[in-house]
Design a protein around this motif. Structure first.
Motif, PDB file in Angstrom:
ATOM      1  N   GLN A 161     -19.923  24.790 -18.508  1.00  0.00           N
ATOM      2  CA  GLN A 161     -20.867  23.812 -18.027  1.00  0.00           C
ATOM      3  C   GLN A 161     -21.691  24.365 -16.759  1.00  0.00           C
ATOM      4  O   GLN A 161     -22.621  23.944 -16.631  1.00  0.00           O
ATOM      5  CB  GLN A 161     -20.248  22.245 -18.289  1.00  0.00           C
ATOM      6  CG  GLN A 161     -21.391  21.395 -18.103  1.00  0.00           C
ATOM      7  CD  GLN A 161     -20.742  19.973 -18.639  1.00  0.00           C
ATOM      8  OE1 GLN A 161     -19.765  19.977 -18.589  1.00  0.00           O
ATOM      9  NE2 GLN A 161     -21.700  19.087 -18.351  1.00  0.00           N
ATOM     10  N   LEU A 162     -20.752  24.436 -15.898  1.00  0.00           N
ATOM     11  CA  LEU A 162     -21.340  24.748 -14.458  1.00  0.00           C
ATOM     12  C   LEU A 162     -21.959  26.183 -14.349  1.00  0.00           C
ATOM     13  O   LEU A 162     -23.205  26.236 -13.835  1.00  0.00           O
ATOM     14  CB  LEU A 162     -20.198  24.859 -13.476  1.00  0.00           C
ATOM     15  CG  LEU A 162     -19.579  23.636 -13.146  1.00  0.00           C
ATOM     16  CD1 LEU A 162     -18.331  24.098 -12.315  1.00  0.00           C
ATOM     17  CD2 LEU A 162     -20.493  22.725 -12.408  1.00  0.00           C
ATOM     18  N   ALA A 163     -21.722  27.098 -15.374  1.00  0.00           N
ATOM     19  CA  ALA A 163     -22.393  28.275 -15.405  1.00  0.00           C
ATOM     20  C   ALA A 163     -23.984  27.976 -15.893  1.00  0.00           C
ATOM     21  O   ALA A 163     -24.766  28.749 -15.593  1.00  0.00           O
ATOM     22  CB  ALA A 163     -21.636  29.211 -16.147  1.00  0.00           C
ATOM     23  N   ALA A 164     -24.013  27.171 -16.814  1.00  0.00           N
ATOM     24  CA  ALA A 164     -25.161  26.901 -17.706  1.00  0.00           C
ATOM     25  C   ALA A 164     -26.071  26.100 -16.592  1.00  0.00           C
ATOM     26  O   ALA A 164     -27.273  26.361 -16.641  1.00  0.00           O
ATOM     27  CB  ALA A 164     -24.818  25.975 -18.752  1.00  0.00           C
ATOM     28  N   ALA A 165     -25.526  25.371 -15.916  1.00  0.00           N
ATOM     29  CA  ALA A 165     -26.358  24.625 -14.815  1.00  0.00           C
ATOM     30  C   ALA A 165     -26.718  25.743 -13.750  1.00  0.00           C
ATOM     31  O   ALA A 165     -28.002  25.427 -13.473  1.00  0.00           O
ATOM     32  CB  ALA A 165     -25.391  23.541 -14.463  1.00  0.00           C
ATOM     33  N   ALA A 169     -29.815  25.450 -17.419  1.00  0.00           N
ATOM     34  CA  ALA A 169     -29.696  25.180 -18.626  1.00  0.00           C
ATOM     35  C   ALA A 169     -28.779  23.908 -18.744  1.00  0.00           C
ATOM     36  O   ALA A 169     -27.827  24.289 -19.755  1.00  0.00           O
ATOM     37  CB  ALA A 169     -29.445  26.300 -19.886  1.00  0.00           C
ATOM     38  N   GLY A 170     -28.634  23.171 -17.762  1.00  0.00           N
ATOM     39  CA  GLY A 170     -27.581  22.287 -17.833  1.00  0.00           C
ATOM     40  C   GLY A 170     -27.616  21.398 -19.035  1.00  0.00           C
ATOM     41  O   GLY A 170     -28.584  21.027 -19.707  1.00  0.00           O
ATOM     42  N   PHE A 171     -26.325  20.751 -19.300  1.00  0.00           N
ATOM     43  CA  PHE A 171     -26.424  19.910 -20.506  1.00  0.00           C
ATOM     44  C   PHE A 171     -25.166  18.807 -20.116  1.00  0.00           C
ATOM     45  O   PHE A 171     -24.426  18.918 -19.305  1.00  0.00           O
ATOM     46  CB  PHE A 171     -25.794  20.707 -21.939  1.00  0.00           C
ATOM     47  CG  PHE A 171     -24.705  21.473 -21.563  1.00  0.00           C
ATOM     48  CD1 PHE A 171     -23.298  20.867 -21.858  1.00  0.00           C
ATOM     49  CD2 PHE A 171     -24.438  22.739 -21.287  1.00  0.00           C
ATOM     50  CE1 PHE A 171     -22.046  21.728 -21.777  1.00  0.00           C
ATOM     51  CE2 PHE A 171     -23.496  23.521 -21.024  1.00  0.00           C
ATOM     52  CZ  PHE A 171     -22.284  23.200 -21.373  1.00  0.00           C
ATOM     53  N   ALA A 172     -25.368  17.828 -20.853  1.00  0.00           N
ATOM     54  CA  ALA A 172     -24.504  16.436 -20.363  1.00  0.00           C
ATOM     55  C   ALA A 172     -23.022  16.453 -20.864  1.00  0.00           C
ATOM     56  O   ALA A 172     -22.870  17.147 -21.969  1.00  0.00           O
ATOM     57  CB  ALA A 172     -25.463  15.307 -20.964  1.00  0.00           C
ATOM     58  N   LYS A 213     -34.983  18.045 -17.276  1.00  0.00           N
ATOM     59  CA  LYS A 213     -33.578  18.914 -16.881  1.00  0.00           C
ATOM     60  C   LYS A 213     -32.529  17.929 -16.679  1.00  0.00           C
ATOM     61  O   LYS A 213     -32.593  16.532 -16.361  1.00  0.00           O
ATOM     62  CB  LYS A 213     -33.679  19.716 -15.741  1.00  0.00           C
ATOM     63  CG  LYS A 213     -34.943  20.774 -15.579  1.00  0.00           C
ATOM     64  CD  LYS A 213     -34.645  21.687 -16.768  1.00  0.00           C
ATOM     65  CE  LYS A 213     -35.504  22.924 -16.538  1.00  0.00           C
ATOM     66  NZ  LYS A 213     -35.372  24.105 -17.536  1.00  0.00           N
ATOM     67  N   VAL A 214     -31.385  18.414 -17.258  1.00  0.00           N
ATOM     68  CA  VAL A 214     -30.093  17.674 -17.200  1.00  0.00           C
ATOM     69  C   VAL A 214     -29.414  18.461 -16.053  1.00  0.00           C
ATOM     70  O   VAL A 214     -29.370  19.824 -15.831  1.00  0.00           O
ATOM     71  CB  VAL A 214     -29.084  17.951 -18.493  1.00  0.00           C
ATOM     72  CG1 VAL A 214     -27.839  17.365 -17.861  1.00  0.00           C
ATOM     73  CG2 VAL A 214     -29.734  17.109 -19.455  1.00  0.00           C
ATOM     74  N   ARG A 215     -29.223  17.641 -14.793  1.00  0.00           N
ATOM     75  CA  ARG A 215     -28.611  18.230 -13.572  1.00  0.00           C
ATOM     76  C   ARG A 215     -27.093  18.201 -13.724  1.00  0.00           C
ATOM     77  O   ARG A 215     -26.789  16.780 -13.968  1.00  0.00           O
ATOM     78  CB  ARG A 215     -29.393  17.871 -12.288  1.00  0.00           C
ATOM     79  CG  ARG A 215     -30.888  17.914 -12.364  1.00  0.00           C
ATOM     80  CD  ARG A 215     -31.291  19.367 -12.283  1.00  0.00           C
ATOM     81  NE  ARG A 215     -32.746  19.180 -12.061  1.00  0.00           N
ATOM     82  CZ  ARG A 215     -33.299  20.308 -12.417  1.00  0.00           C
ATOM     83  NH1 ARG A 215     -32.916  21.539 -12.453  1.00  0.00           N
ATOM     84  NH2 ARG A 215     -34.921  20.386 -12.025  1.00  0.00           N
TER      85      ARG A 215
END
Length: 339
Positions: A161-165, A169-172, A213-215
């Protein structure tokens, strides 16, 4: 792109925030995790605890905590509002509608909130944001099964999840969801989060549909683990796996690549030592990440990481046995496409 006029205060101080905490039953750490709601600095403008029924085992604990903190603007709301097939959303729906403020943070009952919880969420709200979230990291595991669950949270889910952010490309993740109510209402309101098996998947899609965006916050928040049975760990991971399969099927098909064994197999023709070196480097990197983040990491935790990576492919295969799952006595299945 929505032109937001609901920006955070220019003073750098968090806005007036309503904190919503749904409860369902009592876990061993609930007094500590729910009690952390009253020790925030700055405090929440209001705290709304939500229980589906007056008979819920968590109700006496919540009422006692509220009574012990008379200077905190907190109250318990009892009763469901059926807006979806997701019992958590039905539980918080009345609080969402009646919250005094449009800035709303929803935190699961088993999440430990640090004193700067609300300030951290607010600081992550940058231009173009529609939602701030955070993975949870596994804290205080007791026993090998619990260490495996912590290894999933810390060395697998948080890492991904942190890598995507970092790639924008963050996700919740549903443990923490920080919204502006007016923004989510543009996407269909709280009920839109019931379109998927899990509200975090639906929230990610809803916010992205608005061009926002999802942060994520820089450092995840802690979730106490305690003791776990092997069956509980398997069932929980299988449930999350089915959520991912239903929500992001293309990405789910790539999940077997997320581990050290395929890279090791790819270099195996060069010899057993290069393959072992790949595995060693993988777990060394995971250990460095955990130690720098302050997460559990020792010989037993490294062993748990190995067990995790042997278990997850089996869970991935088992995911295809059925599309849904049972959660807290509720049968949940992916929503059918509208005809």
């Amino acid at each position: 792109m929505i032109q937001l006029n609901r920006r955070l205060p220019a003073t750098g101080q968090p806005p007036e925030i309503t904190l919503i905490r749904p409860v369902c039953g009592v876990d061993p750490f609930d007094e500590m995790t729910l009690g952390s709601s009253f020790r925030l600095s700055p405090p929440a403008a209001e705290i709304l605890f939500c229980a589906a029924s007056e008979s819920d085992a968590a109700v006496p604990l919540v009422r006692r905590l509220i009574a012990e903190h008379p200077r905190v603007n907190a109250r318990l709301m009892v009763g469901e509002q059926r807006i979806s097939g997701n019992p958590k959303l039905n539980n918080v729906a009345r609080a969402w509608d009646r919250a005094a403020h449009d800035w709303i943070a929803m935190a699961d009952s088993n999440l430990m909130l640090p004193p700067d919880y609300l300030a951290t969420l607010s600081a992550a709200w940058t231009p173009g944001t529609g939602l701030v979230s955070s993975p949870a990291w596994g804290w205080q595991p007791r026993g090998m099964a619990a260490r495996v669950e912590a290894a999933v949270l810390n060395g697998n889910q948080a890492r991904v999840q942190l890598a995507a952010a970092a790639l924008d490309a963050g996700f919740a993740q549903g443990k923490t969801l920080f919204f502006n109510r007016r923004i989510l209402n543009k996407a269909g309101g709280l009920a839109v989060l019931g379109r998927e098996l899990a509200e975090d998947v639906a929230a990610t899609k809803a916010i992205r549909s608005l061009g926002l965006k999802v942060r994520l916050v820089p450092r995840p928040f802690a979730q106490p683990i305690g003791r776990r049975s092997w069956r509980a760990v398997w069932d929980r991971q299988l449930r999350w796996s089915r959520v991912r399969r239903a929500g992001f099927p293309a990405l789910f098909l790539l999940e077997p690549l997320n581990g050290p064994f395929l890279p090791a197999l790819m270099v195996l023709p060069l010899g057993i030592l290069p393959a072992l070196a790949v595995i060693g480097l993988w777990y060394a990197a995971e250990a460095v990440l955990a130690l720098r983040a302050g997460w559990p990491m020792g010989p037993a935790d490294l062993a748990a990481s190995l067990v995790r990576d042997l278990m997850l492919p089996a869970i991935w295969v088992a995911t295809f046995a059925r599309p849904g799952f049972t959660w807290r006595g509720n049968d949940m299945a992916p929503a059918r496409p509208a005809e």
